[in-house]
Design a protein around this motif. Sequence first.
Motif, PDB file in Angstrom:
ATOM      1  N   UNK A 311       0.807  -1.107  -0.081  1.00 21.50           N
ATOM      2  CA  UNK A 311      -0.199  -0.050  -0.052  1.00 21.50           C
ATOM      3  C   UNK A 311       1.001   1.132  -0.076  1.00 21.50           C
ATOM      4  N   UNK A 312       0.914   2.063  -0.957  1.00 18.00           N
ATOM      5  CA  UNK A 312       1.580   3.457  -1.123  1.00 18.00           C
ATOM      6  C   UNK A 312       0.637   4.569  -0.726  1.00 18.00           C
ATOM      7  N   UNK A 313       1.735   5.826  -1.034  1.00 17.44           N
ATOM      8  CA  UNK A 313       0.823   6.859  -0.722  1.00 17.44           C
ATOM      9  C   UNK A 313      -0.362   7.241  -2.142  1.00 17.44           C
ATOM     10  N   UNK A 314       0.087   6.921  -2.978  1.00 16.61           N
ATOM     11  CA  UNK A 314      -0.399   6.983  -4.352  1.00 16.61           C
ATOM     12  C   UNK A 314      -2.014   6.150  -4.103  1.00 16.61           C
ATOM     13  N   UNK A 315      -2.043   5.106  -3.320  1.00 18.30           N
ATOM     14  CA  UNK A 315      -3.030   4.523  -3.156  1.00 18.30           C
ATOM     15  C   UNK A 315      -3.867   5.374  -2.244  1.00 18.30           C
ATOM     16  N   UNK A 316      -3.407   5.949  -1.365  1.00 20.41           N
ATOM     17  CA  UNK A 316      -4.326   6.641  -0.290  1.00 20.41           C
ATOM     18  C   UNK A 316      -4.838   7.926  -1.031  1.00 20.41           C
ATOM     19  N   UNK A 317      -4.158   8.669  -2.027  1.00 20.35           N
ATOM     20  CA  UNK A 317      -4.525   9.663  -2.889  1.00 20.35           C
ATOM     21  C   UNK A 317      -5.711   9.366  -3.377  1.00 20.35           C
ATOM     22  N   UNK A 318      -5.473   7.978  -4.353  1.00 20.25           N
ATOM     23  CA  UNK A 318      -6.572   7.544  -5.031  1.00 20.25           C
ATOM     24  C   UNK A 318      -7.847   7.216  -4.571  1.00 20.25           C
ATOM     25  N   UNK A 319      -7.626   6.714  -3.139  1.00 21.85           N
ATOM     26  CA  UNK A 319      -8.873   6.603  -2.281  1.00 21.85           C
ATOM     27  C   UNK A 319      -9.598   7.570  -1.748  1.00 21.85           C
ATOM     28  N   UNK A 320      -8.609   8.690  -1.182  1.00 24.10           N
ATOM     29  CA  UNK A 320      -9.343   9.879  -0.853  1.00 24.10           C
ATOM     30  C   UNK A 320     -10.048  10.773  -1.856  1.00 24.10           C
ATOM     31  N   UNK A 321      -9.469  10.626  -3.096  1.00 22.38           N
ATOM     32  CA  UNK A 321     -10.054  11.807  -4.038  1.00 22.38           C
ATOM     33  C   UNK A 321     -11.589  11.211  -4.339  1.00 22.38           C
ATOM     34  N   UNK A 322     -11.937  10.037  -3.783  1.00 21.09           N
ATOM     35  CA  UNK A 322     -13.460   9.490  -4.231  1.00 21.09           C
ATOM     36  C   UNK A 322     -14.152   9.190  -3.054  1.00 21.09           C
ATOM     37  N   UNK A 323     -13.566   9.716  -1.663  1.00 24.80           N
ATOM     38  CA  UNK A 323     -14.275   9.483  -0.436  1.00 24.80           C
ATOM     39  C   UNK A 323     -14.551  10.711   0.375  1.00 24.80           C
ATOM     40  N   UNK A 324     -15.561  11.639  -0.366  1.00 29.38           N
ATOM     41  CA  UNK A 324     -16.020  12.843   0.380  1.00 29.38           C
ATOM     42  C   UNK A 324     -17.652  12.834   0.440  1.00 29.38           C
TER      43      UNK A 324
END
Length: 567
Positions: A311-324
């Motif tokens: 699990x990387x920072x890119x995965x975190x950004x990708x997930x966060x972008x669609x979690x509002x």
Amino acid sequence: MKFRFLSICVVACLVLSCSTSREPKTMRLFMQSKRPNIVLPYAENGNVGTASEKISFTQTSDTVRVEPDSIPEADEDVWKTVQLDRVDVVAARTVIKQVVMRDEAIWLEFDVKVPAVLIDNSWRVTLTPQLNAGDTIEFPLPPVVLAGEEFTRMQEENYKDYDLFLKGIIPPSAYDSAYLDRKGIARDITDRQELFYDIYEKERDRQIAYEKWKKMTIDRQNYFNMKKNAKRTKLYHRMERKRINERVKRYVTGADTTGLAAEYNRKYNKQKNLFPMYRMERTLTAKNVPSKYRDLYVSGRTMSGIGNFAFTAADSVEISRHRYFFDKIALNEMNDRNRDLMNTRMIPLPYIDSVKVRETSVPGKDYTYSYWHKLPVTEGMKKLRVWLDCIVEATDLSTWTPAPSDTLMFVVASLSDLVDNAPLQQFALESSLGDSVPTYTSQGESYKEGLRLLQERQYREALPLLEKHPDYNTALCLTQLGYHDAAVDLLVQLPSSARKEYLHAVICARLKEKEEAVEHMLTACRMDPDLVLRIPLDPELSELIPQFIGLRLELDNIASGQQKQNI
């Protein structure tokens, strides 16, 4: 935020429904006939004219008398008479003083009056003077606002509610802190990490199963190969024993033993190669590896060679972008788009900007406000009309507009009012019998146009036409353009007259020659006592009066003597 928005809308609906379910607060205003009005100071003294009359000054310095004036319009002195329009007010001397031009501006003074019956705690009275300065120049003056305590309290609450509404609008830059679904992100991260682990665990289990199968298979193959080798060895040694026994027997009998070893070797090889039990060597190849393990066999992967996803920072950004909280964001953006709409709904009666005065009304008491306004003077500005627009706005959003107010008229006084039309007669032609309209020579028409421009305060245009025939009017034009020395040089060449002396007094006052100004002023007033009434219209001279002891008394005596003579 969502509930706040909905609650505000519900409250607004309740207010509107309640306001429409009962009689409007302004209903009682429809049942009376009083109105706000605009009056000149001292208008209560009877200084009010009637339509279509001419109003002229009398010869006194303190009073004004209404007299029908039969003098033709072209010959009347503008500063003495006022043409009435709809409802016009006589301009007393103290009132006309408020429209004296000073530094290319005038001060308008009038009283705004509101009867007590029009004042209430639950509404606001907005009184806006309207100024007409010509055919096309009409504009409002800063309004006078009277607001009741209940009305003001409602406004304050409305603005507080709207301020809360605005504070509830989140800027996009703060979405991460306000609308980020952190719990959802944590769940998504856990799910992805578990997915990565499940993939690894599945491969690990397959690798373990493969290693177990491979070990078992190799062990089994080794066993069978060991048995095959053991049988081959036994076969070999059995053949050797038979060969040795056969060789011994032949030896003891003296038989030939040549070729015996080769014979038994052939027998051994024949059996070894004929029977599977002696020749079948079992080995592990891709062909005999199950298909589910074949890729592992071909790649030669071991337990340490099992790859995994991290699990990387890119995965975190990708997930966060669609979690509002996108529903809350949509509501927030709707509120942001509808700021103006909500402002109108939540503040139906906003504060009025650029007011002359804003005061809290006192029910049961008449209200009077002394209104002053400085107005730049433009060319051609002679008469000003002022009337009052009014509207009453109540807390229940009901309104009432009163009947039109009176119209006040102000005459703009300047030195150009002292134009002398008499010199024009030198250019007159003999009129035909019955012809009442004077005709002039070409030079006279030019001079007449110069006088018109001078009266309209278009001095620069008037000077070239007047200086062709230097006289008092030319000196007046020079004075208004600031050419005081040239004006004085011309005046000293002219015959003595009241207007000449008066103009000379003004020039001396402007040049700070106060004593000479007073001398010329008194000379002018003694020659024409009517000029005493003119002095308040010229600030250069009126400001000299308190500076010289006895000057006021002397001027009053001059005016009083003229009044007695008239009587």
